[in-house]
Design a protein around this motif. Structure first.
Motif, PDB file in Angstrom:
ATOM      1  N   ILE A  87      -0.658  -0.780  -4.323  1.00 44.11           N
ATOM      2  CA  ILE A  87      -2.004  -0.224  -4.209  1.00 44.11           C
ATOM      3  C   ILE A  87      -1.880   1.235  -3.816  1.00 44.11           C
ATOM      4  O   ILE A  87      -1.371   1.571  -2.740  1.00 44.11           O
ATOM      5  N   GLY A  88      -2.311   2.123  -4.737  1.00 39.44           N
ATOM      6  CA  GLY A  88      -2.205   3.555  -4.489  1.00 39.44           C
ATOM      7  C   GLY A  88      -3.528   4.250  -4.741  1.00 39.44           C
ATOM      8  O   GLY A  88      -4.362   3.762  -5.505  1.00 39.44           O
ATOM      9  N   GLU A  89      -3.670   5.378  -4.085  1.00 38.14           N
ATOM     10  CA  GLU A  89      -4.888   6.166  -4.179  1.00 38.14           C
ATOM     11  C   GLU A  89      -5.281   6.464  -5.621  1.00 38.14           C
ATOM     12  O   GLU A  89      -6.424   6.296  -6.036  1.00 38.14           O
ATOM     13  N   ARG A  90      -4.277   6.892  -6.389  1.00 32.97           N
ATOM     14  CA  ARG A  90      -4.480   7.344  -7.749  1.00 32.97           C
ATOM     15  C   ARG A  90      -5.165   6.274  -8.605  1.00 32.97           C
ATOM     16  O   ARG A  90      -6.226   6.505  -9.185  1.00 32.97           O
ATOM     17  N   ASN A  91      -4.552   5.062  -8.642  1.00 39.01           N
ATOM     18  CA  ASN A  91      -5.134   3.986  -9.451  1.00 39.01           C
ATOM     19  C   ASN A  91      -6.420   3.453  -8.850  1.00 39.01           C
ATOM     20  O   ASN A  91      -7.322   3.030  -9.574  1.00 39.01           O
ATOM     21  N   LEU A  92      -6.463   3.472  -7.525  1.00 36.27           N
ATOM     22  CA  LEU A  92      -7.620   2.914  -6.835  1.00 36.27           C
ATOM     23  C   LEU A  92      -8.901   3.653  -7.216  1.00 36.27           C
ATOM     24  O   LEU A  92      -9.975   3.059  -7.277  1.00 36.27           O
ATOM     25  N   PRO A 117       0.865  -1.183   0.000  1.00 31.06           N
ATOM     26  CA  PRO A 117       0.000   0.000   0.000  1.00 31.06           C
ATOM     27  C   PRO A 117       0.899   1.229   0.000  1.00 31.06           C
ATOM     28  O   PRO A 117       1.795   1.338   0.846  1.00 31.06           O
ATOM     29  N   VAL A 118       0.657   2.125  -0.950  1.00 32.47           N
ATOM     30  CA  VAL A 118       1.532   3.294  -1.091  1.00 32.47           C
ATOM     31  C   VAL A 118       1.474   4.174   0.151  1.00 32.47           C
ATOM     32  O   VAL A 118       2.477   4.680   0.621  1.00 32.47           O
ATOM     33  N   ASN A 119       0.284   4.348   0.669  1.00 33.50           N
ATOM     34  CA  ASN A 119       0.120   5.221   1.827  1.00 33.50           C
ATOM     35  C   ASN A 119      -0.914   4.617   2.778  1.00 33.50           C
ATOM     36  O   ASN A 119      -2.107   4.650   2.511  1.00 33.50           O
ATOM     37  N   VAL A 120      -0.395   4.066   3.892  1.00 36.23           N
ATOM     38  CA  VAL A 120      -1.328   3.404   4.803  1.00 36.23           C
ATOM     39  C   VAL A 120      -2.209   4.394   5.561  1.00 36.23           C
ATOM     40  O   VAL A 120      -3.169   4.002   6.218  1.00 36.23           O
ATOM     41  N   ALA A 121      -1.876   5.695   5.470  1.00 34.23           N
ATOM     42  CA  ALA A 121      -2.693   6.693   6.139  1.00 34.23           C
ATOM     43  C   ALA A 121      -4.000   6.894   5.378  1.00 34.23           C
ATOM     44  O   ALA A 121      -4.979   7.401   5.921  1.00 34.23           O
ATOM     45  N   ASP A 122      -4.001   6.469   4.121  1.00 37.12           N
ATOM     46  CA  ASP A 122      -5.222   6.602   3.327  1.00 37.12           C
ATOM     47  C   ASP A 122      -6.119   5.390   3.564  1.00 37.12           C
ATOM     48  O   ASP A 122      -5.719   4.257   3.302  1.00 37.12           O
ATOM     49  N   GLU A 123      -7.316   5.642   4.069  1.00 40.40           N
ATOM     50  CA  GLU A 123      -8.223   4.560   4.465  1.00 40.40           C
ATOM     51  C   GLU A 123      -8.526   3.586   3.327  1.00 40.40           C
ATOM     52  O   GLU A 123      -8.464   2.372   3.496  1.00 40.40           O
ATOM     53  N   GLY A 124      -8.842   4.152   2.155  1.00 36.48           N
ATOM     54  CA  GLY A 124      -9.197   3.316   1.007  1.00 36.48           C
ATOM     55  C   GLY A 124      -8.059   2.394   0.626  1.00 36.48           C
ATOM     56  O   GLY A 124      -8.240   1.187   0.394  1.00 36.48           O
ATOM     57  N   THR A 125      -6.865   2.959   0.569  1.00 40.01           N
ATOM     58  CA  THR A 125      -5.680   2.179   0.230  1.00 40.01           C
ATOM     59  C   THR A 125      -5.486   1.053   1.225  1.00 40.01           C
ATOM     60  O   THR A 125      -5.270  -0.100   0.864  1.00 40.01           O
ATOM     61  N   LYS A 126      -5.577   1.401   2.485  1.00 37.92           N
ATOM     62  CA  LYS A 126      -5.346   0.437   3.536  1.00 37.92           C
ATOM     63  C   LYS A 126      -6.357  -0.707   3.450  1.00 37.92           C
ATOM     64  O   LYS A 126      -5.971  -1.886   3.521  1.00 37.92           O
ATOM     65  N   LYS A 127      -7.619  -0.339   3.240  1.00 34.82           N
ATOM     66  CA  LYS A 127      -8.683  -1.352   3.164  1.00 34.82           C
ATOM     67  C   LYS A 127      -8.442  -2.304   2.010  1.00 34.82           C
ATOM     68  O   LYS A 127      -8.547  -3.526   2.152  1.00 34.82           O
ATOM     69  N   ALA A 128      -8.118  -1.724   0.849  1.00 33.56           N
ATOM     70  CA  ALA A 128      -7.912  -2.546  -0.348  1.00 33.56           C
ATOM     71  C   ALA A 128      -6.721  -3.489  -0.146  1.00 33.56           C
ATOM     72  O   ALA A 128      -6.763  -4.662  -0.530  1.00 33.56           O
TER      73      ALA A 128
END
Length: 575
Positions: free
Chosen positions: A532-537, A479-490
């Motif tokens: 897994i990153g916010e951008r692509n997600l 996960p690129v940024n675990v602070a991002d909820e969506g990223t972390k969940k995915a």
RNA sequence: CGGGGCGUAGCGCAGUCUGGUAGCGCGCCUGCUUUGGGAGCAGGAUGCCGGAGGUUCGAAUCCUCUCGCCCCGACCA
């Protein structure tokens, strides 16, 4: 072994810089990637990541050994001196055998190999030819007090080895098992994803008559192997034979033999430079002490003598370059001025000396050499293949030429014969009720060395590129940024999905910047990485990148687990 | 075992020649900012200077001894 792991919870610390005492790539990468930690010279801790890899190698070895019909046992690391005295090796093994005494002042040693113990097991349990053949193996720690341990797991003092020993009633049976093990070894190293050659080799201290080494091809290898460019002949350069050259008929007119002053010029280079003669025109004359007495060996100035070949040629137990005193006694001259002309000694010459015309040799007098020396006219010798092989030499089996490669010895198979069974009186009763010594074979694989060799063969500037079957994990989820909820969940969802699918997965759940995670992922070298990153997600996509590939590709989040499994199945089998 | 080199913070190193408050980079801890290829700012912790003796008012630094490690060689499944 647990299939999955969170990076944040794992005892895994990578280094940006290589520790200063590492000097081959596999050692550097193993230390940097947190696989191993040095305890003392040649002695290492295997940390979780390293142990996972070693376990993979062991698993493959175990499967193939079992498939080949061998049975696993475990023998002790510490063993009593008695067994070694019985075999006679207590006195011949040397300092590599680490010896010590227990509190009762009884002598023990750390096992560097286990022929004695296994032979003891079998002599105490097996009685009849009906119980043969038998192949017993173990995967276990060995200790050899190496003079100079180096290269990390490649040449440690303590190391893990798979050693197997077979017992037979007949030579043919032992031969069959040798073949069986040869095939099993090929399967093992193929499954490990290694480029290797099986080569004919010297038998060394283990004893026995012939053997094959399994060499992983790598620039940093400590051994050199000669391999024919036309046929399947391959051998360790310690042993590689050379086809004798067709005797060249020189049409050069033979000149009169003549002594010239060469004060202080002892080496081939010196003499060659002074007399302006090519080194190939010089005849190097070496005086050897052997168990058969003093032997004189001749080899062309541009070649090197192979002592093992000399040993075999004269059928000696040992040979040793003569000391100054013996040289003087034999040649009446200080060392550096020996020559075959007029020498009263047993003279052996390499084929390259045959038919030499107008050569240069020592004059058996201080500060003097002879020129225009002709083989046959001025001296006579017995000929044999005595020199060290060089690239381009003729193959002994066909018309091809030999090439020289460097290799790492990862496996070795021997035919032992009855050396140990005879020494330890290990016998069985044959069909006629007569006691016979077991005919034995012995088959080793360096487990840690195999892992190290895999790295030597599979890495780039960024780090290790594990062959699937040896990889500590098959897949790493980043996960690129675990602070991002969506990223972390995915990431968590994919991690669990892969876990369900039985894929060994590492989740880099650390709160680190992406660059740090990518660098670590490349260093550790897990075959498949899912980023897994916010951008692509936002588009419902995640990125899949194979460590070996340059390019990444995007897949739908919901297809990610299946895509990973597919990649592992089709392109990275065995992961 | 012979030749050479090195031991200073977890890792990489400077300081030693010419004795005088033990340093740098990375890592680590705290806070804030940052988040797609080894982030920024601010604060902080960490040293028996490998060990033992000696010289000196004073030793990481000079001397002696020792231990460990590395390289080259000899040796070795």
């Amino acid at each position: 072994m647990r299939g999955t792991m969170r990076f944040s919870r794992m005892l895994l610390h990578t280094l940006k810089e290589s520790p200063s005492d590492a000097d081959v790539i596999s050692q550097k990468l193993m230390m940097r990637s947190g696989m191993i930690l040095k305890v003392a010279a040649g002695i290492y801790n295997l940390l979780p990541l390293g142990l996972r890899v070693i376990s993979k190698v062991e698993g493959i070895v175990r499967e193939e050994m079992n498939r080949a019909g061998a049975q696993e046992v475990s023998m002790p690391v510490v063993m009593p001196a008695e067994l070694w005295k019985e075999s006679g090796r207590w006195d011949v093994y040397g300092k590599e055998l680490l010896r010590f005494k227990d509190r009762h002042d009884r002598e023990f040693c750390l096992g560097p190999t286990h022929e004695e113990v296994i032979t003891d097991i079998v002599r105490r349990t097996v009685r009849s030819y009906r119980e043969l053949p038998l192949n017993i193996y173990q995967i276990q720690t060995k200790f050899r007090d190496e003079i100079r341990p180096r290269f990390g797991l490649m040449r440690g003092r303590e190391f893990t080895m798979k050693d197997a020993y077979s017992f037979h009633a007949t030579d043919e049976c032992a031969e069959r098992e040798y073949r069986n093990m040869y095939d099993a070894y090929c399967r093992i190293f193929e499954r490990c994803g290694l480029k290797f050659r099986a080569v004919e080799a010297e038998t060394g201290a283990i004893g026995g008559r012939f053997s094959h080494e399994f060499m992983v091809l790598a620039e940093t290898g400590e051994d050199a192997i000669a391999s024919c460019n036309a046929c399947s002949y391959a051998a360790n350069t310690e042993r590689a034979e050379i086809r004798p050259p067709e005797t060249a008929i020189s049409n050069e007119p033979a000149g009169p033999i003549e002594a010239v002053k060469t004060p202080g010029k002892k080496t081939v280079e010196d003499v060659s430079a002074l007399l302006k003669v090519a080194p190939s025109r010089l005849i190097k004359t070496l005086i050897y002490e052997t168990d058969k007495g003093v032997i004189v060996a001749l080899v062309r100035g541009d070649y090197e003598l192979n002592e093992m070949k000399l040993c075999r040629a004269i059928d000696a137990e040992w040979v040793k370059l003569a000391d100054e005193e013996t040289v003087r006694k034999t040649t009446n001259a200080p060392s550096g001025f020996a020559g075959p002309v007029g020498l009263k000694a047993d003279i052996w010459a390499d084929h390259g000396v045959r038919g030499m015309v107008n050569g240069v040799t020592g004059a058996n007098a201080a500060d003097e050499h002879l020129i225009n020396v002709c083989e046959g006219r001025d001296f006579e010798a017995q000929f044999a293949d005595l020199r060290v092989v060089v690239a381009g030499d003729a193959c002994p089996r066909c018309k091809g030429a030999l090439e020289i490669f460097r290799g790492i010895e990862v496996g070795h198979i021997f035919k032992l014969g009855t050396k140990y069974s005879s020494a330890l009186s290990a016998t069985f009763l044959d069909e006629t009720g007569k006691a016979q010594p077991f005919i034995m074979g012995c088959y080793g694989i360096g487990i840690g060395r195999t892992a190290a060799a895999a790295i030597e063969q599979n890495h780039d500037e960024a780090g290790i590129i594990w062959p699937g079957p040896l990889a500590p994990f098959s897949c790493e989820v980043v996960p690129v940024n675990v602070a991002d909820e969506g990223t972390k969940k995915a990431a968590e969802a994919l991690y669990h999905a892969l876990q369900e699918a039985g894929c060994e997965t590492l989740l880099d759940d650390r709160d680190e910047r992406p660059g740090v995670k990518f660098k670590d992922a490349d260093l550790i070298g897990i075959p498949v990485r899912v980023t897994i990153g916010e951008r692509n997600l936002k588009q419902g996509l995640v990125e899949i990148k194979e460590r070996r590939a340059k390019e990444a590709r995007l897949v739908k989040v919901e297809d990610a687990a299946a895509a990973v499994m597919e990649a592992l199945k089709t392109r990275l089998p065995g992961s």
